[in-house]
Scaffold this motif. Structure first.
Motif, PDB file in Angstrom:
ATOM      1  N   HIS A  68       0.813  -1.210   0.000  1.00  9.21           N
ATOM      2  CA  HIS A  68       0.000   0.000   0.000  1.00  9.21           C
ATOM      3  C   HIS A  68       0.851   1.267   0.000  1.00  9.21           C
ATOM      4  N   LYS A  69       1.985   1.208   0.682  1.00  6.92           N
ATOM      5  CA  LYS A  69       2.863   2.375   0.749  1.00  6.92           C
ATOM      6  C   LYS A  69       3.886   2.410  -0.381  1.00  6.92           C
ATOM      7  N   SER A  70       3.808   1.413  -1.280  1.00  4.88           N
ATOM      8  CA  SER A  70       4.744   1.301  -2.412  1.00  4.88           C
ATOM      9  C   SER A  70       6.193   1.173  -1.953  1.00  4.88           C
ATOM     10  N   ILE A  71       6.390   0.642  -0.747  1.00 10.46           N
ATOM     11  CA  ILE A  71       7.741   0.348  -0.289  1.00 10.46           C
ATOM     12  C   ILE A  71       8.295  -0.836  -1.070  1.00 10.46           C
ATOM     13  N   LYS A  72       7.430  -1.786  -1.367  1.00  9.49           N
ATOM     14  CA  LYS A  72       7.770  -2.921  -2.222  1.00  9.49           C
ATOM     15  C   LYS A  72       6.806  -2.924  -3.408  1.00  9.49           C
ATOM     16  N   GLU A  73       7.323  -3.226  -4.596  1.00  7.92           N
ATOM     17  CA  GLU A  73       6.477  -3.228  -5.796  1.00  7.92           C
ATOM     18  C   GLU A  73       6.748  -4.467  -6.647  1.00  7.92           C
TER      19      GLU A  73
END
Length: 291
Positions: A40-45
């Motif tokens: 959700h936080k785009s820390i991992k994509e």
């Protein structure tokens, strides 16, 4: 959050095949309490999420002749409810109880907490004190790595992109033991540790204290000088406990962030260590004996 493809293999071999095909574009999920936040936080994509929840081989707590295996899908609430883990590894159970709330503990897993490798992970310090081993399976077979070596830095581990953690194995104690996990937080639930201490005491002929920390170092850390002091004293009084607490505080080098200052964390480590040692000494003899 970007789109991804969800893969749900049903065996360890299928998991490994999926990882082989997708390489570093894939991310493994067990309980998902960390992974979903990162997405959700785009820390991992990742392009692919490999969901392990359909793999029956990764479920359950297994008590063997000389060890206990906590498999990859075992939740924190399962640990809390297990009689063997309560008897042999009370500090680990206390850490599970200190983590979030009952609803999240129904999803969060012990292995997932270790694999996330965040410095505030509650499971890490107790597993280090109990000298737990991470069981890893990959295309070249299986290997076991101490938790203290498995985590190489914040959100970094020694796990290969084509490997998975199948469980964590802890040797059963052969002497009387006690254990304590204490955590400083800003509120009672759903909060990440500002600082935490785990202390275990093995009460055999050669008494052994082990002390490890949470949220005050980039990698798992033991208070080796404090342990040496405690393990060398025939009589542990308040003065010795105070000295050990100061040595524990000297061992950490925390950062200042939105949750707490460096100075506050150092002070809390000293205070929590003092309390944890005292509680281990107060625990009734016979707790955690493996016969």
């Amino acid at each position: 959050m970007r789109d991804f493809v969800l893969e749900r293999p049903r065996s360890i071999s299928e998991v490994l095949d999926t990882l082989r095909r997708h390489g570093n574009k894939a991310m493994v999920k067990s309980g998902g309490t960390d992974v979903i936040v990162w997405l959700h936080k785009s820390i991992k994509e990742p392009d692919y999420i490999v969901d392990l929840t359909a793999v029956e081989q990764l479920k359950g707590i297994v008590v063997n002749e000389d060890n206990v295996e906590v498999k990859a899908l075992v939740t924190l609430n399962e640990v809390i409810g297990d009689d063997s883990l309560n008897r042999y590894f009370p500090a680990l159970v206390q850490a599970c109880k200190a983590h979030s709330d009952p609803l999240i503990r129904n999803r969060a897993t012990v292995v997932g907490n270790v694999c996330a490798a965040v410095p505030s992970g509650d499971m890490i310090a107790p597993l280090v004190c109990y000298d737990a081993r991470v069981e890893i399976t990959g295309p070249n077979g299986s290997r076991k790595v101490p938790v203290s070596e498995f985590i190489t830095g914040p959100k970094r581990t020694s796990l290969g992109t084509d490997e998975i953690v199948t469980g964590i194995r802890i040797a059963l104690p052969v002497v009387e033991t006690s254990g304590c996990y204490l955590k400083a937080i800003r509120r009672e639930a759903l909060d990440i540790a500002q600082a935490a201490v785990c202390c275990t005491l093995f009460k055999g002929n050669n008494r052994e204290f082990r002390i490890a920390f949470c949220a005050v170092s980039a990698r798992p850390l033991r208070a080796t000088e404090a342990e040496k002091l405690l393990n060398s004293c025939s009589n542990i009084d308040d003065e010795v406990i105070d000295q050990a607490a100061e040595l524990a505080a000297d061992a950490v080098d925390p950062i200042t962030d939105v949750r707490a200052s460096r100075e506050y964390r150092v002070e809390m480590i000293a205070e929590l260590t003092r309390r944890a040692i005292s509680r281990c000494l107060e625990r009734p003899a016979g707790e955690g004996v493996h016969k």
